[in-house]
Structure formats: structure tokens, C-alpha cells
Design an enzyme around this catalytic site. Structure first.
Site, mmCIF file in Angstrom:
data_model
loop_
_atom_site.group_PDB
_atom_site.id
_atom_site.type_symbol
_atom_site.label_atom_id
_atom_site.label_comp_id
_atom_site.label_asym_id
_atom_site.label_seq_id
_atom_site.Cartn_x
_atom_site.Cartn_y
_atom_site.Cartn_z
ATOM 1 N N GLY A 145 -12.959 -3.525 0.928
ATOM 2 C CA GLY A 145 -14.376 -3.202 1.087
ATOM 3 C C GLY A 145 -14.840 -2.110 0.138
ATOM 4 O O GLY A 145 -15.954 -2.152 -0.399
ATOM 5 N N LYS A 191 -18.802 -15.638 2.451
ATOM 6 C CA LYS A 191 -20.231 -15.454 2.685
ATOM 7 C C LYS A 191 -20.979 -14.888 1.493
ATOM 8 O O LYS A 191 -20.553 -13.905 0.898
ATOM 9 C CB LYS A 191 -20.429 -14.488 3.851
ATOM 10 C CG LYS A 191 -19.939 -15.023 5.168
ATOM 11 C CD LYS A 191 -20.215 -13.990 6.217
ATOM 12 C CE LYS A 191 -19.927 -14.519 7.612
ATOM 13 N NZ LYS A 191 -20.011 -13.410 8.578
ATOM 14 N N ARG A 227 0.816 -1.219 0.000
ATOM 15 C CA ARG A 227 0.000 0.000 0.000
ATOM 16 C C ARG A 227 0.847 1.266 0.000
ATOM 17 O O ARG A 227 0.447 2.274 -0.576
ATOM 18 C CB ARG A 227 -0.937 0.002 1.200
ATOM 19 C CG ARG A 227 -2.094 -0.955 0.987
ATOM 20 C CD ARG A 227 -3.050 -0.921 2.139
ATOM 21 N NE ARG A 227 -4.258 -1.666 1.791
ATOM 22 C CZ ARG A 227 -5.145 -2.075 2.683
ATOM 23 N NH1 ARG A 227 -4.963 -1.808 3.959
ATOM 24 N NH2 ARG A 227 -6.213 -2.729 2.292
ATOM 25 N N GLY A 252 -9.626 -8.080 -0.193
ATOM 26 C CA GLY A 252 -8.408 -8.290 0.575
ATOM 27 C C GLY A 252 -7.817 -9.675 0.409
ATOM 28 O O GLY A 252 -6.622 -9.830 0.105
HETATM 29 P P1 ADP Z 1 -12.147 -11.137 -0.114
HETATM 30 O O1 ADP Z 1 -11.385 -10.611 1.067
HETATM 31 O O2 ADP Z 1 -11.243 -11.385 -1.299
HETATM 32 O O3 ADP Z 1 -13.341 -10.280 -0.464
HETATM 33 P P2 ADP Z 1 -13.671 -12.936 1.507
HETATM 34 O O4 ADP Z 1 -13.214 -12.194 2.721
HETATM 35 O O5 ADP Z 1 -15.072 -12.828 1.101
HETATM 36 O O6 ADP Z 1 -12.708 -12.576 0.264
HETATM 37 O O7 ADP Z 1 -13.426 -14.504 1.720
HETATM 38 C C1 ADP Z 1 -12.164 -15.032 1.993
HETATM 39 C C2 ADP Z 1 -12.273 -16.222 2.899
HETATM 40 O O8 ADP Z 1 -13.168 -17.180 2.388
HETATM 41 C C3 ADP Z 1 -10.945 -16.919 3.047
HETATM 42 O O9 ADP Z 1 -10.503 -16.791 4.384
HETATM 43 C C4 ADP Z 1 -11.249 -18.374 2.713
HETATM 44 O O10 ADP Z 1 -10.626 -19.302 3.580
HETATM 45 C C5 ADP Z 1 -12.748 -18.442 2.852
HETATM 46 N N1 ADP Z 1 -13.336 -19.536 2.082
HETATM 47 C C6 ADP Z 1 -13.271 -19.724 0.752
HETATM 48 N N2 ADP Z 1 -13.867 -20.872 0.396
HETATM 49 C C7 ADP Z 1 -14.327 -21.438 1.544
HETATM 50 C C8 ADP Z 1 -15.032 -22.653 1.826
HETATM 51 N N3 ADP Z 1 -15.382 -23.498 0.882
HETATM 52 N N4 ADP Z 1 -15.348 -22.891 3.135
HETATM 53 C C9 ADP Z 1 -14.997 -22.022 4.104
HETATM 54 N N5 ADP Z 1 -14.327 -20.883 3.879
HETATM 55 C C10 ADP Z 1 -13.994 -20.585 2.615
HETATM 56 MG MG MG Z 2 -11.753 -10.752 3.181
#
Ligand code: ADP
Ligand code: MG
Length: 394
Positions: free
Chosen positions: A370, A197, A36, A347
């Protein structure tokens, strides 16, 4: 309409308060990932080359509205000095008479760095008094912290109402690239969505329904869709409150929404768990889905190869564990190899791409976790809304 750019400001001799996103990981007094800080360098160098005096401010971590040495900007100051190869005037506060005096006495060499903005409760409250104190420090304001633009804080909104504001170069790049995904992308536009989620990403999926030709769904969120379809998903992560929404999204999207055909399941979420690949309607009751598997990767890769624009948010599995990282790795490679303009946001997705050393091979990596999601959702970001339109046209 483009926002007013730092390039439109009259800079020589001016003090410029620059909101940067230096919210970096720090361990034992050292910055462990300076990405960053690096991304803010072009704006800082531009200001210096125009004869302006940059006064930088950022938040770091989550101090509780009071000074806390654990969240001091000192490690950032050292890292910044090394990257710029310039002197950094590090101040021990962000506002107040002592800061004002130090800036008046400053010889103007290098850059000044204020202390953590979240040492003040007024930051997150967008308190006019704090904004006023900040405005006294400079002639102009530049926001280069896209990652903080979804918050209406004193350093992102309050002070922008008091000093002539403009967008920094990184902010501009962020907005241009995300805009490119949402409006008139080169088609086909393929969105890849994963992560933990569905509830976090519903708005994003809905917004992309209007923009994308294909939406590939991986990560834990696919299991909410599978449950909504009536499949047994075993112990997989499911959000039961969102089954109706998932059903609605599948109906709206039709065959534009592509779900996995096979997944890696395990008896628990651990490196040494007993894991194997199964078809999605064969998930054993006592197992959970933790990654996409090879058949799915093949289908996803086909879509990614044909894409002209790719937007990716959310890992395809629990990539933090080697046993469940393969799907995310294969998709990352497919995106890196594709000719498409690719934009990666979020992230954890960005962390996964960087960990694989594929950062340089992506079209654009958003610094705003976010914030990039809220932007894609079509929400107005307060820190962007407060910036006036530029002369540059659309
Ligand atoms: P980002 O930060 O890129 O927006 P998220 O925070 O939504 O992504 O999700 C990332 C998390 O999702 C990771 O910690 C990963 O371990 C979890 N994850 C991905 N697939 C699964 C799964 N099948 N079951 C449980 N957790 C998962
Ligand atoms: Mg995340």
C-alpha cells in the site's frame, strides 16, 4: 531532497530504536516467508558494524490492541536469529519498566527485539504516551519500515518526533527507486497496471499519466474500461461507479493507455472451468474475463522490450489459479528479460514474481504494498514526512 540517512548518525555506543517491517506470514509458529526480515538485515548489520545497539520493533498481523499469543514476535525472533547468526534478546513486551530493565541489563550482544507494537492500542492511535515510553528505550530512531510509512502510528511518527530520526538503508532504497519512476525516469517509462479494482488504482493511473510514456492495463480493471467503451463484458468484474472516471482517463491518456485486445474467459472462477481466449469485444454474456491472452501479451511485450524504465503493479489475471496465471507469468518474464530498470510494487504482484522465481531479475522489488502505491500517487507518507532532510543533497 534526500531524507537524513542512518549513515549520517553518530552511532557508536548508542541505542537505536529501529522500526522494521517484520509483518511476515506465520504458520504453526514458523515464519513461512522471511523476505521482509531479510530486507531489514543490511540496516541491522550496518548499525552493528558501527557499534550501535539495535532495538527492533514491528507490528505483526492485526491483533486488537492487546497481547495475543497468535501474533507474538517469537517466531520472528527465531527466524531473525538464524538469518543474522546472532543472539536475539526477545522481550515479552514493547514498553514498560520490565523492558527498560531488561535493556539496561542487556550485554549488548546481537540485537534486541520488542514485542508486537499492535499489542498496544496507542500504536494505531499514535498515542503520545506510548511514543514517550518507546522514546525512553533508545537514544536514536531509525525507520526502515517503508511498508508501514503510510500510517501515522506511534512507531512510525510519534516516536520519530521524540528521538533524533533517520531513514534506514531499505527505506532509502525504496524512496530512491520510486522517486526514479516518478521523476526524470529514463525514457520510455512503461507502467504496467493490473489487479482487481480500478478504484484502488485510480490515483496511481492518474499520477502515472503525468509521468509514463505508456500505461499497459491488464487484470480485472480492464473490464471497467471496456464497459466504459460500450463493450459487453459478460460476468467480468466491473465497477459501475467508476465508468465516468475510466472514460475520462482514456480521453486524457489517448493512445498512451493500452488496453488488452484479447482475454481468457471462463464460465466461472475455478481451475477446471471451461475457458478459452476471445477478442475483447466478443465476451460471451455468461462468461467472465480472468486473464489477458496471447495477442495482448505480444503487444505488452513489445512495449516492455522498448522500455528503459518499467513500473509494475497488479497481476494481469487471477494468477493464483494456474488456468489464469499465464498472462502474469509472460509479463513477468518480459520484465525480467528487458534491459529496463524495473520497479515492482504491490503485495500480489510481488508474490507473483517471487512465485516464478524471478525476484532476482527485477531491478527493485518494493516491500511496501500500500505504501508504494500511495507514494506513486504522489501522496505524502506520514512516516517519511516526519524524517528530516539529510545533508546529502538531492
Ligand atoms: P497488488 O496487491 O499487486 O496491488 P491487487 O491487490 O490490486 O494487486 O490485485 C490482485 C488480485 O487481482 C489478485 O488476487 C487477482 O486474482 C485479482 N485479479 C486479477 N485479474 C483479475 C480478473 N480478471 N478478475 C478477477 N480478479 C482478478
Ligand atoms: Mg493486493
Amino acid at each position: 531532497m534526500k531524507k537524513r540517512s542512518v549513515r549520517e548518525l553518530d552511532l557508536p555506543g548508542k541505542r537505536v530504536l529501529v522500526r522494521v517491517d517484520f509483518n511476515v506470514p506465520v504458520k504453526d509458529g514458523r515464519v513461512t516467508d522471511d523476505t521482509r526480515i531479510r530486507r531489514a538485515i543490511p540496516t541491522i548489520r550496518y548499525l552493528l558494524s558501527e557499534g550501535a545497539r539495535p532495538i527492533l520493533i514491528s507490528h505483526l498481523g492485526r491483533p486488537k490492541g492487546e497481547p495475543d499469543p497468535k501474533y507474538s514476535m517469537d517466531p520472528v525472533s527465531r527466524s531473525l536469529g538464524e538469518l543474522l547468526e546472532l543472539q536475539v534478546l526477545k522481550l515479552d513486551a514493547a514498553v514498560g519498566p520490565e523492558v527498560e530493565e531488561a535493556l539496561d541489563d542487556w550485554d549488548g550482544q546481537g540485537v534486541a527485539l520488542l514485542e508486537n507494537s499492535r499489542f498496544y492500542p496507542g500504536e494505531t492511535e499514535n498515542d503520545p504516551e506510548l511514543s514517550g515510553q518507546l522514546a525512553r528505550l533508545a537514544d536514536l530512531y531509525v525507520n526502515d519500515a517503508f511498508g508501514a510509512a503510510h500510517r501515522a502510528h506511534a512507531t512510525t511518527v510519534g516516536v520519530a518526533e521524540l528521538l533524533p530520526p533517520a531513514a534506514g538503508l531499505l527505506m532509502e532504497e525504496e524512496l530512491d527507486n520510486l522517486e526514479r519512476v516518478l521523476r526524470e525516469p529514463e525514457r520510455p517509462l512503461v507502467a504496467i497496471l493490473g489487479g482487481a479494482k480500478v478504484s484502488d488504482k485510480l490515483g496511481v493511473i492518474e499520477s502515472l499519466l503525468g509521468a509514463a510514456d505508456t500505461i499497459l492495463i491488464g487484470g480485472a480493471m480492464c473490464f471497467t474500461f471496456f464497459k466504459a467503451k460500450g463493450y459487453e463484458v459478460g460476468q467480468s468484474l466491473v465497477e459501475d461507479d467508476y465508468l465516468d472516471e475510466a472514460r475520462w482517463l482514456m480521453e486524457e491518456a489517448g493512445d498512451r493507455l493500452v488496453l488488452p485486445i484479447d482475454v481468457v474467459v471462463a464460465d466461472r472462477m475455478a481451475e477446471d472451468a471451461d475457458s478459452r481466449a476471445v477478442e475483447v469485444d466478443r465476451i460471451p454474456n455468461d462468461h467472465m474475463g480472468l486473464d489477458i491472452s496471447l495477442g495482448t501479451v505480444g503487444i505488452f511485450r513489445g512495449h516492455i522490450e522498448r522500455a528503459r524504465t518499467v513500473f509494475w503493479n497488479g497481476p494481469m489475471g487471477v494468477f493464483e489459479m494456474e488456468a489464469f496465471a499465464r498472462g502474469t507469468e509472460d509479463v513477468a518474464r518480459a520484465v525480467a528479460e528487458s534491459e529496463a530498470m524495473s520497479v515492482v510494487g504491490g503485495g500480489d504482484s510481488v508474490a507473483a514474481v517471487e512465485k516464478l522465481g524471478l525476484g532476482d531479475r527485477m531491478g527493485f522489488i518494493s516491500t511496501g504494498g500500500g505504501a508504494s502505491l500511495e507514494y506513486i500517487e504522489g501522496r505524502e507518507l506520514p512516516g517519511v514526512a516526519v524524517l528530516p532532510d539529510g545533508k546529502g543533497g538531492a
